[in-house]
Design a protein around this motif. Structure first.
Motif, PDB file in Angstrom:
ATOM      1  N   ARG A  23      -3.159   6.724  -6.759  1.00 19.88           N
ATOM      2  CA  ARG A  23      -2.210   5.736  -6.224  1.00 19.88           C
ATOM      3  C   ARG A  23      -2.488   4.356  -6.776  1.00 19.88           C
ATOM      4  NH1 ARG A  23       0.439   8.067  -1.836  1.00 19.88           N
ATOM      5  NH2 ARG A  23       1.646   6.178  -1.571  1.00 19.88           N
ATOM      6  N   GLU A  32      -4.168   3.481  -9.391  1.00 25.25           N
ATOM      7  CA  GLU A  32      -4.003   3.354 -10.842  1.00 25.25           C
ATOM      8  C   GLU A  32      -2.527   3.362 -11.223  1.00 25.25           C
ATOM      9  OE1 GLU A  32      -6.406   4.371 -13.678  1.00 25.25           O
ATOM     10  OE2 GLU A  32      -8.234   4.216 -12.492  1.00 25.25           O
ATOM     11  N   ALA A  33      -1.752   4.115 -10.445  1.00 20.58           N
ATOM     12  CA  ALA A  33      -0.329   4.224 -10.780  1.00 20.58           C
ATOM     13  C   ALA A  33       0.430   2.963 -10.373  1.00 20.58           C
ATOM     14  CB  ALA A  33       0.274   5.450 -10.104  1.00 20.58           C
ATOM     15  N   ARG A  62       2.001 -14.236  -0.626  1.00 22.49           N
ATOM     16  CA  ARG A  62       2.774 -13.943  -1.839  1.00 22.49           C
ATOM     17  C   ARG A  62       2.620 -15.059  -2.866  1.00 22.49           C
ATOM     18  NH1 ARG A  62       6.526 -11.271   1.373  1.00 22.49           N
ATOM     19  NH2 ARG A  62       7.630 -13.179   1.899  1.00 22.49           N
ATOM     20  N   ILE A  74       3.227  -6.133  -1.277  1.00 27.54           N
ATOM     21  CA  ILE A  74       2.551  -5.658  -0.072  1.00 27.54           C
ATOM     22  C   ILE A  74       3.489  -4.813   0.755  1.00 27.54           C
ATOM     23  CG2 ILE A  74       1.371  -6.341   2.032  1.00 27.54           C
ATOM     24  CD1 ILE A  74       0.470  -8.810   0.675  1.00 27.54           C
ATOM     25  N   SER A  75       3.039  -3.598   1.047  1.00 30.15           N
ATOM     26  CA  SER A  75       3.852  -2.708   1.870  1.00 30.15           C
ATOM     27  C   SER A  75       3.138  -2.485   3.191  1.00 30.15           C
ATOM     28  CB  SER A  75       4.063  -1.401   1.106  1.00 30.15           C
ATOM     29  OG  SER A  75       3.978  -0.314   1.960  1.00 30.15           O
ATOM     30  N   ILE A  76       3.867  -2.698   4.279  1.00 30.69           N
ATOM     31  CA  ILE A  76       3.261  -2.638   5.604  1.00 30.69           C
ATOM     32  C   ILE A  76       3.811  -1.445   6.368  1.00 30.69           C
ATOM     33  CG2 ILE A  76       2.996  -3.837   7.803  1.00 30.69           C
ATOM     34  CD1 ILE A  76       3.422  -6.441   6.215  1.00 30.69           C
ATOM     35  N   THR A  77       2.915  -0.637   6.904  1.00 32.99           N
ATOM     36  CA  THR A  77       3.324   0.491   7.730  1.00 32.99           C
ATOM     37  C   THR A  77       2.808   0.274   9.138  1.00 32.99           C
ATOM     38  OG1 THR A  77       3.167   1.935   5.814  1.00 32.99           O
ATOM     39  CG2 THR A  77       3.272   2.979   7.980  1.00 32.99           C
ATOM     40  N   MET A 132       1.970   1.431  12.877  1.00 29.79           N
ATOM     41  CA  MET A 132       1.656   2.665  13.615  1.00 29.79           C
ATOM     42  C   MET A 132       0.763   2.310  14.798  1.00 29.79           C
ATOM     43  SD  MET A 132      -0.869   4.273  10.761  1.00 29.79           S
ATOM     44  CE  MET A 132       0.536   4.499   9.698  1.00 29.79           C
ATOM     45  N   ALA A 163      -4.794   9.323   4.619  1.00 34.56           N
ATOM     46  CA  ALA A 163      -3.485   8.669   4.625  1.00 34.56           C
ATOM     47  C   ALA A 163      -3.368   7.692   3.456  1.00 34.56           C
ATOM     48  CB  ALA A 163      -3.294   7.938   5.947  1.00 34.56           C
ATOM     49  N   PRO A 164      -2.156   7.481   3.008  1.00 36.47           N
ATOM     50  CA  PRO A 164      -1.939   6.657   1.814  1.00 36.47           C
ATOM     51  C   PRO A 164      -1.939   5.166   2.116  1.00 36.47           C
ATOM     52  CG  PRO A 164       0.151   7.498   2.566  1.00 36.47           C
ATOM     53  CD  PRO A 164      -0.894   8.036   3.508  1.00 36.47           C
TER      54      PRO A 164
END
Lengths: 290, 290
Positions: free
Chosen positions: A93, A95-96, A122, A130-133, A135, A144-145
């Motif tokens: 993940r 590296e990609a 930013r 930045i991706s926020i999940t 939970m 988990a990713p």
DNA sequence: TCGTGAGCCTTAAATTTGCTGAGCCTAATA
DNA sequence: TATTAGGCTCAGCAAATTTAAGGCTCACGA
């Protein structure tokens, strides 16, 4: 002794993962949550595995499931293997998508603590996305990713701030509140996930009075904050989450007593972050106080 | 920066396995064979993985696929992880069915070498159930659900016998054959998988004559043997496979010359066999000469 | 001791997902 | 130019997942 069909299928991978999760977490429901599927799917996976093996892995009790001897013997091998796989996936993940950071956090932290800091972040780290999940529970970072977790926890490791709580309300309402005793006649909003907050605060502010709040309970802390701003009542503010509202004057703290809990706002990652990686830069920036 | 859907699904396990197999074996077709699916499924898996990652893992050439830099960097981690998983699965299989042994072998070996030994083996090891899977190529024991492999190979490790070849035919036909030169007028049956056998034998038996067999080619060695018994022609017998027919007089070797190839009938396993395990007992019994 | 409620797993039908298999395309070989 | 090898595409079908309902205990309170 029979000559098998041309393609002897190997054990189904997803079933093995379901077994590992269920065994490690001690139940199908917990495994289902970690895997992001329904308990029925876990049931089916484990059953398929047991059927294909011709041997049971769990003992079923009406109170849940428990590993049997066979399951106990093979579990460590699968935990190690899936740990290794998780690490490989994390590497893949990052590296990609070397400029993307995935953060897992509480909905309330996401909206009240993290979101206000994002514009400056930013600007400080251009090019990093930045991706926020959101939970309710910290995910298992080995599976988990996510690159970073941001939650409250007892452990002081990686703490950003101590959890300090105190009642807050709209300024207009604060005028009617002189001492904690005035709470008896006020509307006290509760949050479902932090139901004990009022009691924890009252234990220090009004010792020996056995206070229990009367008022609505919200399942989203953010919603409770919005209602408090609207003057719907008092609620327990967590310093980290309401400081912006206090600064802007949308909320005020009518009483002096602030209670410091044995709990921390923590930011952590699974593997040590690669120096200079996007996740490391975000983590450092957040730790430095934004 | 977007707030993701409630269930951020992890990378699909089967797609990762497809990637690992394709990367390790150097092609989608080979991976499909190892996984027991069609190449189209591998294509779809890898594509799904690349889409989800937002990055390619292979370079597509019309001549096949090749790992790109990203793929090369992450492959070792996945190979290790799937190796570990394969070991865990092997352990699980043997613990779940401790009295079953899975053997992978050539169809011809299965029928002509292994099958005749099974009655005595069953008697020597009662309670052990033997499952035989016939396949053309030795499987990757780290991935496939087999305990033992029984194939011909160049490597002498775990050899049961040297591969010795010589023409055989039905007794009636042998009377007309005095010297190898008589082959010119005889029907010489060939096996598709061992097409070079006649040439290899002729090179020593009739040096410098550039012999090439005329006659039908069968894709199943066993079928060729049956035809030879029926008097349909001569074929190259592998000592290990036709010794029973020779002993029973169904086939005879009309010529003296026997050629010893640099090839062995080998029996091997992946991990060292646990002492006293069913696979170990079967292996020892077969090595001891049945 | 008996209800009552909550937690957890299972089951069955409906839906979604993924697989297959045949045909197409491209480039390398003869 | 024909052939072969390998991967891609797509319609049709099989398998897995979800959804919703059901059953079984334990813990609690009367």
């Amino acid at each position: 002794m029979a000559v098998s069909p041309p393609r002897p299928k190997d054990l189904p991978l997803n079933a093995l993962r379901a077994f590992e999760a269920a065994a490690r977490l001690g139940g199908f429901a917990a495994a289902a949550q970690e895997l992001g599927v329904t308990p029925g799917a876990v049931t089916a996976h484990v059953k398929a595995l047991e059927t294909q093996l011709g041997a049971a892995l769990f003992e079923r009790t009406a109170r849940g499931v428990e590993l049997n001897n066979l399951g106990k013997r093979v579990l460590p091998g699968f935990m190690d293997a899936f740990d290794a796989l998780g690490e490989a996936v994390q590497t893949l993940r990052s590296e990609a998508a070397p400029r993307t950071v995935h953060v897992a956090t509480l909905p309330s932290i996401a909206q009240l603590w993290l979101s206000p800091r994002l514009p400056a972040l930013r600007e400080a780290a251009p090019g990093i996305s930045i991706s926020i999940t959101a939970m309710e529970q910290p995910p298992n970072l080995k599976r988990a990713p996510h690159d970073l977790c941001l939650f409250y926890g007892e452990d002081g490791q990686g703490a950003l701030a101590r959890d300090v709580i105190f009642p807050v309300c709209a300024p207009a309402m604060a005028q009617r509140l002189k001492t904690p005793a005035d709470l008896a006649t006020a509307t006290c909003i509760s949050d479902a996930a932090w139901a004990d907050d009022w009691a924890a605060w009252a234990a220090q502010a009004m010792p020996g009075e056995g206070f229990s709040p009367r008022g609505p309970t919200y399942s989203l802390y953010t919603l409770a904050v919005a209602e408090a701003v609207n003057g719907a009542g008092l609620m327990i503010g967590h310093e980290s989450l309401v400081s912006d509202h206090l600064r802007r004057g949308e909320l005020v703290a009518p009483f002096e007593v602030r209670v410091t809990l044995d709990r921390y706002l923590r930011l952590w990652s699974d593997q040590p972050l690669a120096k200079g990686s996007a996740a490391a830069r975000v983590s450092e920036w957040l730790r430095a106080g934004g």
